[in-house]
Design a protein around this motif. Structure first.
Motif, PDB file in Angstrom:
ATOM      1  N   LEU A 388     -12.345  10.437   9.405  1.00 11.12           N
ATOM      2  CA  LEU A 388     -11.138   9.610   9.510  1.00 11.12           C
ATOM      3  C   LEU A 388     -11.132   8.499   8.465  1.00 11.12           C
ATOM      4  CD1 LEU A 388     -10.800   9.311  13.388  1.00 11.12           C
ATOM      5  CD2 LEU A 388      -9.066  10.237  11.851  1.00 11.12           C
ATOM      6  N   ARG A 389     -12.301   7.992   8.126  1.00 10.13           N
ATOM      7  CA  ARG A 389     -12.380   6.954   7.098  1.00 10.13           C
ATOM      8  C   ARG A 389     -12.041   7.522   5.723  1.00 10.13           C
ATOM      9  NH1 ARG A 389     -15.647   4.853   3.251  1.00 10.13           N
ATOM     10  NH2 ARG A 389     -17.177   6.542   3.471  1.00 10.13           N
ATOM     11  N   LEU A 390     -12.654   8.639   5.370  1.00  5.02           N
ATOM     12  CA  LEU A 390     -12.456   9.202   4.036  1.00  5.02           C
ATOM     13  C   LEU A 390     -11.115   9.912   3.881  1.00  5.02           C
ATOM     14  CD1 LEU A 390     -16.021  10.662   3.390  1.00  5.02           C
ATOM     15  CD2 LEU A 390     -14.978   8.717   2.217  1.00  5.02           C
ATOM     16  N   TYR A 391     -10.656  10.558   4.955  1.00  2.81           N
ATOM     17  CA  TYR A 391      -9.418  11.353   4.898  1.00  2.81           C
ATOM     18  C   TYR A 391      -8.512  10.986   6.079  1.00  2.81           C
ATOM     19  CZ  TYR A 391     -11.975  14.213   1.520  1.00  2.81           C
ATOM     20  OH  TYR A 391     -12.694  14.642   0.427  1.00  2.81           O
ATOM     21  N   PRO A 392      -8.021   9.749   6.129  1.00  2.00           N
ATOM     22  CA  PRO A 392      -7.161   9.351   7.258  1.00  2.00           C
ATOM     23  C   PRO A 392      -5.850  10.141   7.238  1.00  2.00           C
ATOM     24  CG  PRO A 392      -7.069   7.708   5.514  1.00  2.00           C
ATOM     25  CD  PRO A 392      -8.145   8.685   5.121  1.00  2.00           C
ATOM     26  N   PRO A 393      -5.416  10.672   8.385  1.00  2.03           N
ATOM     27  CA  PRO A 393      -4.146  11.415   8.400  1.00  2.03           C
ATOM     28  C   PRO A 393      -2.978  10.578   7.877  1.00  2.03           C
ATOM     29  CG  PRO A 393      -5.377  11.822  10.423  1.00  2.03           C
ATOM     30  CD  PRO A 393      -6.099  10.731   9.690  1.00  2.03           C
ATOM     31  N   LEU A 394      -2.880   9.328   8.331  1.00  4.29           N
ATOM     32  CA  LEU A 394      -1.856   8.409   7.836  1.00  4.29           C
ATOM     33  C   LEU A 394      -2.532   7.458   6.866  1.00  4.29           C
ATOM     34  CD1 LEU A 394       0.092   7.674  11.145  1.00  4.29           C
ATOM     35  CD2 LEU A 394       0.662   9.308   9.341  1.00  4.29           C
ATOM     36  N   THR A 395      -2.111   7.480   5.615  1.00  2.00           N
ATOM     37  CA  THR A 395      -2.855   6.810   4.558  1.00  2.00           C
ATOM     38  C   THR A 395      -2.410   5.373   4.305  1.00  2.00           C
ATOM     39  OG1 THR A 395      -1.345   7.829   2.977  1.00  2.00           O
ATOM     40  CG2 THR A 395      -3.442   8.943   3.377  1.00  2.00           C
ATOM     41  N   TYR A 396      -1.323   4.945   4.895  1.00  3.17           N
ATOM     42  CA  TYR A 396      -0.923   3.545   4.777  1.00  3.17           C
ATOM     43  C   TYR A 396      -0.046   3.166   5.969  1.00  3.17           C
ATOM     44  CZ  TYR A 396       3.811   4.821   3.220  1.00  3.17           C
ATOM     45  OH  TYR A 396       5.094   5.316   3.161  1.00  3.17           O
ATOM     46  N   LEU A 397       0.008   1.872   6.237  1.00  2.00           N
ATOM     47  CA  LEU A 397       0.856   1.340   7.304  1.00  2.00           C
ATOM     48  C   LEU A 397       1.973   0.525   6.670  1.00  2.00           C
ATOM     49  CD1 LEU A 397      -1.838   0.084   9.866  1.00  2.00           C
ATOM     50  CD2 LEU A 397      -0.533   2.215   9.937  1.00  2.00           C
ATOM     51  N   PRO A 398       3.232   0.904   6.886  1.00  3.86           N
ATOM     52  CA  PRO A 398       4.340   0.146   6.305  1.00  3.86           C
ATOM     53  C   PRO A 398       4.922  -0.856   7.310  1.00  3.86           C
ATOM     54  CG  PRO A 398       5.148   2.264   7.088  1.00  3.86           C
ATOM     55  CD  PRO A 398       3.690   2.182   7.474  1.00  3.86           C
ATOM     56  N   ARG A 399       5.276  -2.009   6.820  1.00  5.88           N
ATOM     57  CA  ARG A 399       5.993  -2.989   7.618  1.00  5.88           C
ATOM     58  C   ARG A 399       7.098  -3.600   6.760  1.00  5.88           C
ATOM     59  NH1 ARG A 399       3.489  -0.566  10.821  1.00  5.88           N
ATOM     60  NH2 ARG A 399       2.192  -1.360  12.537  1.00  5.88           N
ATOM     61  N   HIS A 400       8.013  -4.319   7.404  1.00  2.00           N
ATOM     62  CA  HIS A 400       9.192  -4.858   6.719  1.00  2.00           C
ATOM     63  C   HIS A 400       9.423  -6.279   7.210  1.00  2.00           C
ATOM     64  CE1 HIS A 400      13.630  -5.370   6.103  1.00  2.00           C
ATOM     65  NE2 HIS A 400      13.320  -4.806   4.961  1.00  2.00           N
ATOM     66  N   THR A 401       9.705  -7.187   6.295  1.00  2.00           N
ATOM     67  CA  THR A 401       9.984  -8.568   6.702  1.00  2.00           C
ATOM     68  C   THR A 401      11.472  -8.699   7.043  1.00  2.00           C
ATOM     69  OG1 THR A 401      10.406  -9.282   4.415  1.00  2.00           O
ATOM     70  CG2 THR A 401       8.155  -9.478   5.230  1.00  2.00           C
ATOM     71  N   TYR A 402      11.746  -9.066   8.281  1.00  2.00           N
ATOM     72  CA  TYR A 402      13.130  -9.309   8.688  1.00  2.00           C
ATOM     73  C   TYR A 402      13.450 -10.795   8.726  1.00  2.00           C
ATOM     74  CZ  TYR A 402      11.291 -10.512  13.310  1.00  2.00           C
ATOM     75  OH  TYR A 402      10.614 -11.108  14.348  1.00  2.00           O
ATOM     76  N   LYS A 403      12.400 -11.617   8.481  1.00  2.00           N
ATOM     77  CA  LYS A 403      12.579 -13.059   8.381  1.00  2.00           C
ATOM     78  C   LYS A 403      11.515 -13.584   7.421  1.00  2.00           C
ATOM     79  CE  LYS A 403       9.532 -14.161  12.285  1.00  2.00           C
ATOM     80  NZ  LYS A 403       9.418 -14.833  13.600  1.00  2.00           N
ATOM     81  N   THR A 404      11.605 -14.843   7.047  1.00  2.00           N
ATOM     82  CA  THR A 404      10.618 -15.441   6.162  1.00  2.00           C
ATOM     83  C   THR A 404       9.292 -15.598   6.895  1.00  2.00           C
ATOM     84  OG1 THR A 404      12.323 -16.643   4.933  1.00  2.00           O
ATOM     85  CG2 THR A 404      10.066 -17.437   4.746  1.00  2.00           C
ATOM     86  N   ILE A 405       8.199 -15.129   6.276  1.00  2.00           N
ATOM     87  CA  ILE A 405       6.872 -15.257   6.887  1.00  2.00           C
ATOM     88  C   ILE A 405       5.898 -15.806   5.854  1.00  2.00           C
ATOM     89  CG2 ILE A 405       7.279 -13.336   8.462  1.00  2.00           C
ATOM     90  CD1 ILE A 405       5.305 -11.694   6.728  1.00  2.00           C
ATOM     91  N   LYS A 406       4.834 -16.430   6.350  1.00  2.00           N
ATOM     92  CA  LYS A 406       3.760 -16.946   5.492  1.00  2.00           C
ATOM     93  C   LYS A 406       2.519 -16.104   5.750  1.00  2.00           C
ATOM     94  CE  LYS A 406       1.861 -19.999   2.663  1.00  2.00           C
ATOM     95  NZ  LYS A 406       1.624 -21.396   3.112  1.00  2.00           N
ATOM     96  N   LEU A 407       2.000 -15.473   4.702  1.00  2.00           N
ATOM     97  CA  LEU A 407       0.794 -14.655   4.806  1.00  2.00           C
ATOM     98  C   LEU A 407      -0.148 -15.084   3.705  1.00  2.00           C
ATOM     99  CD1 LEU A 407      -0.699 -12.256   6.159  1.00  2.00           C
ATOM    100  CD2 LEU A 407       0.377 -10.769   4.465  1.00  2.00           C
ATOM    101  N   GLY A 408      -1.278 -15.653   4.080  1.00  2.00           N
ATOM    102  CA  GLY A 408      -2.167 -16.206   3.079  1.00  2.00           C
ATOM    103  C   GLY A 408      -1.488 -17.359   2.362  1.00  2.00           C
ATOM    104  N   ASP A 409      -1.482 -17.288   1.050  1.00  2.00           N
ATOM    105  CA  ASP A 409      -0.856 -18.350   0.252  1.00  2.00           C
ATOM    106  C   ASP A 409       0.556 -18.010  -0.189  1.00  2.00           C
ATOM    107  OD1 ASP A 409      -3.237 -19.835   0.353  1.00  2.00           O
ATOM    108  OD2 ASP A 409      -4.054 -18.787  -1.383  1.00  2.00           O
ATOM    109  N   VAL A 410       1.083 -16.902   0.303  1.00  2.00           N
ATOM    110  CA  VAL A 410       2.382 -16.424  -0.171  1.00  2.00           C
ATOM    111  C   VAL A 410       3.398 -16.460   0.958  1.00  2.00           C
ATOM    112  CG1 VAL A 410       3.640 -14.485  -1.197  1.00  2.00           C
ATOM    113  CG2 VAL A 410       1.272 -14.947  -1.879  1.00  2.00           C
ATOM    114  N   THR A 411       4.599 -16.921   0.645  1.00  2.00           N
ATOM    115  CA  THR A 411       5.721 -16.878   1.582  1.00  2.00           C
ATOM    116  C   THR A 411       6.625 -15.717   1.187  1.00  2.00           C
ATOM    117  OG1 THR A 411       5.658 -19.266   1.958  1.00  2.00           O
ATOM    118  CG2 THR A 411       7.711 -18.111   2.501  1.00  2.00           C
ATOM    119  N   TYR A 412       6.815 -14.795   2.122  1.00  2.00           N
ATOM    120  CA  TYR A 412       7.617 -13.600   1.854  1.00  2.00           C
ATOM    121  C   TYR A 412       9.006 -13.761   2.467  1.00  2.00           C
ATOM    122  CZ  TYR A 412       3.204 -11.441   0.523  1.00  2.00           C
ATOM    123  OH  TYR A 412       2.012 -11.156  -0.085  1.00  2.00           O
TER     124      TYR A 412
END
Length: 521
Positions: A388-412
């Motif tokens: 599962l680590r080397l060959y994960p069936p789903l290779t990425y997780l998508p998300r979408h910003t519907y409002k302004t968010i702060k993640l780390g040092d960046v405001t999206y």
């Protein structure tokens, strides 16, 4: 009088012309906003905070270049290596090499920020699940992926609460006879094919394991027959082909409403699969009412919620249909992918096949695998997690910003896609060590939480946070049952015709199938 009628007609034509012109102007302004002004505004906002990425290309973004690189790498197989990122994601790898682990590219006119920092991914999944949402990029997806996969907020929470009991250990224990029956059906088929001890026979396990996983979903989770499940799955495969093709096209705002032949076909397939599932549900309702069926599986719990719950607390029949459609596809596809890559990797690393077989024989001998014994299979569990680590069936997780968010040092700002690249994280030497792209199940000897070198939690193959895969234990028990049964009866190795070619078709699949050579023990 005639002159008056002519004047009225002329006025109507004039007003109509102005109306059409006004409508075209509104459409033009709307398109200008979505395909030029908004993308450029979002690009400036991201660059102003120090993020780097590809420049926006009008309308198409990076879709054409990404597709070109995909075609280039998919033209031939790769070497027998687990360093698969250059083949699976050539464009994303190039972009991250140029612009950094946190950088952006373009899905048409929408910026997509790749976040390959494990700390930021943990923060998103664990601490900010309500600040982001699943993306709705392709409106045609509503005809394919619905249910818990896309629901948000209270509706998602209600569906999860109702479905959760299906995947408790006691429920899974009750499903074990169905798992065993499906295993025995597959083994009988293989034993009739691989005749005689020592005789070698080539078998492409990819379609075989797809059928097995579908059989388990149909009988154990939904209480239907394999044939009913197969008809649903055949239609879903056609839906998937159309969905993938639609996803590769440039998504112009409003284009989904154009009545193309492809869209008509997708909608027709959606109606067809919906009616098939509706007939399965109706049959099951009648069996429950007559006392011929229980509610000890997923479909039973969903129908119990529909029949006993209020409109606020229970599920509608349409809700039940969508969850069944989702589980038919997602439950079957992801498990089949795990099973297939596990058999490929155990063929590439026969020493681990030997160790797994020794453990299975030590725990079960030649007896049928039981639930308690499956939970004691440490080496088999380590192998499954490493696959599962080397060959994960789903290779990425998508998300979408519907409002302004702060993640780390960046405001999206709103309107940004956030891409958590599971495959990149799972192969990152900073997380897993210098052997990150090597098959080493020993890293999971002390469990998942202690497997990473520098992080307590860096394994995201099942997702993470509140939206972690609800069926993960179901899939792992199903896989352990099958591999225990296979290892008791067969040894296997790569066929000379095997070509190593992982690629994405929604999930990470072997492009040329998985032909293996089997021998009876």
């Amino acid at each position: 009088m005639a002159m008056g009628v002519a004047d009225v007609a002329a006025d109507l034509v004039w007003y109509l012309a102005w109306g059409v012109a006004g409508l075209l102007l509104v459409v033009a302004v709307w398109l200008f906003y979505f395909v030029w002004w908004k993308p450029r505004r979002l690009e400036r906002a991201l660059r102003a905070q120090g993020l780097d990425g590809t420049p926006y290309r009008f309308l198409q973004g990076d879709l054409e270049e990404s597709a070109r690189l995909d075609r280039q790498v998919q033209a031939k197989p790769m070497s027998l290596s687990h360093n698969i990122i250059p083949r699976v994601y050539p464009f994303a790898l190039r972009a991250m090499s140029r612009y950094g682990k946190t950088s952006f590219t373009w899905v048409g006119p929408v910026p997509e920020v790749t976040i390959a920092d494990v700390g930021l991914v943990r923060q998103l999944l664990l601490n900010m699940p309500n600040d982001i949402e699943k993306p709705q990029l392709n409106p045609l997806g509503q005809f394919f992926f619905r249910g818990m996969f896309i629901y948000e907020g209270e509706k998602w929470a209600k569906h999860k609460r109702i479905m959760n009991p299906t995947f408790h250990m006691e429920k899974l224990k009750q499903m074990l006879p169905s798992f065993r029956t499906c295993c025995n059906d597959l083994m009988s088929k293989w034993e009739n094919t691989v005749v005689g001890s020592g005789t070698s026979y080539e078998l492409d396990v990819w379609p075989e394991l797809q059928a097995y996983a579908l059989n388990v979903i149909s009988t154990a989770a939904l209480g239907t027959s394999f044939e009913e499940g197969r008809r649903v799955h055949q239609i879903q495969v056609q839906q998937l082909m159309h969905f993938v093709q639609a996803g590769q096209a440039i998504n112009i705002p409003g284009s989904v409403f154009l009545p193309t032949e492809a869209k008509k076909r997708i909608k027709a397939l959606n109606r067809e699969v919906g009616e098939l599932v509706r007939s399965i549900i109706k049959k099951r309702q009648e069996e429950i009412k007559s006392g011929k069926a229980s509610n000890d599986n997923l479909l039973g719990l969903l129908l119990e919620s529909n029949m006993k719950g209020s409109q606020e607390d229970g599920l509608t029949i349409e809700d039940v249909i969508e969850e069944c459609k989702l589980f038919y596809f997602a439950g079957q596809e992801t498990t089949a992918v795990l099973l297939t890559w596990t058999m490929i990797l155990l063929s590439m690393h026969p020493e681990w096949q030997v160790r797994a077989r020794e453990e299975v024989l030590r725990v079960f001998g030649q007896n049928k695998p039981d639930f308690d014994g499956l939970n004691r299979l440490k080496i088999v569990t380590m192998i499954l997690h490493e696959v599962l680590r080397l060959y994960p069936p789903l290779t990425y997780l998508p998300r979408h910003t519907y409002k302004t968010i702060k993640l780390g040092d960046v405001t999206y700002p709103p309107g940004v896609l956030l891409r958590m690249p599971i495959l990149f994280l799972n192969h990152d030497p900073e997380i897993w060590g210098e052997d990150a792209s090597e098959f080493n199940p020993e890293r999971f000897a002390q469990g998942v939480s202690n497997a990473c070198k520098n992080h307590q939690m860096g394994f995201f193959s099942f997702g993470g946070g509140p939206r972690i895969c609800i069926g993960q234990h179901f899939g792992l028990i199903e896989a352990k049952m099958l591999f225990s049964t296979i290892l008791q009866r067969f040894s296997f190795e790569l066929s000379p015709s095997y070509a190593h070619a992982p690629h994405i078709v929604m999930t990470l699949v072997p492009q040329y199938g998985a032909p293996l050579m089997f021998r009876r023990l």
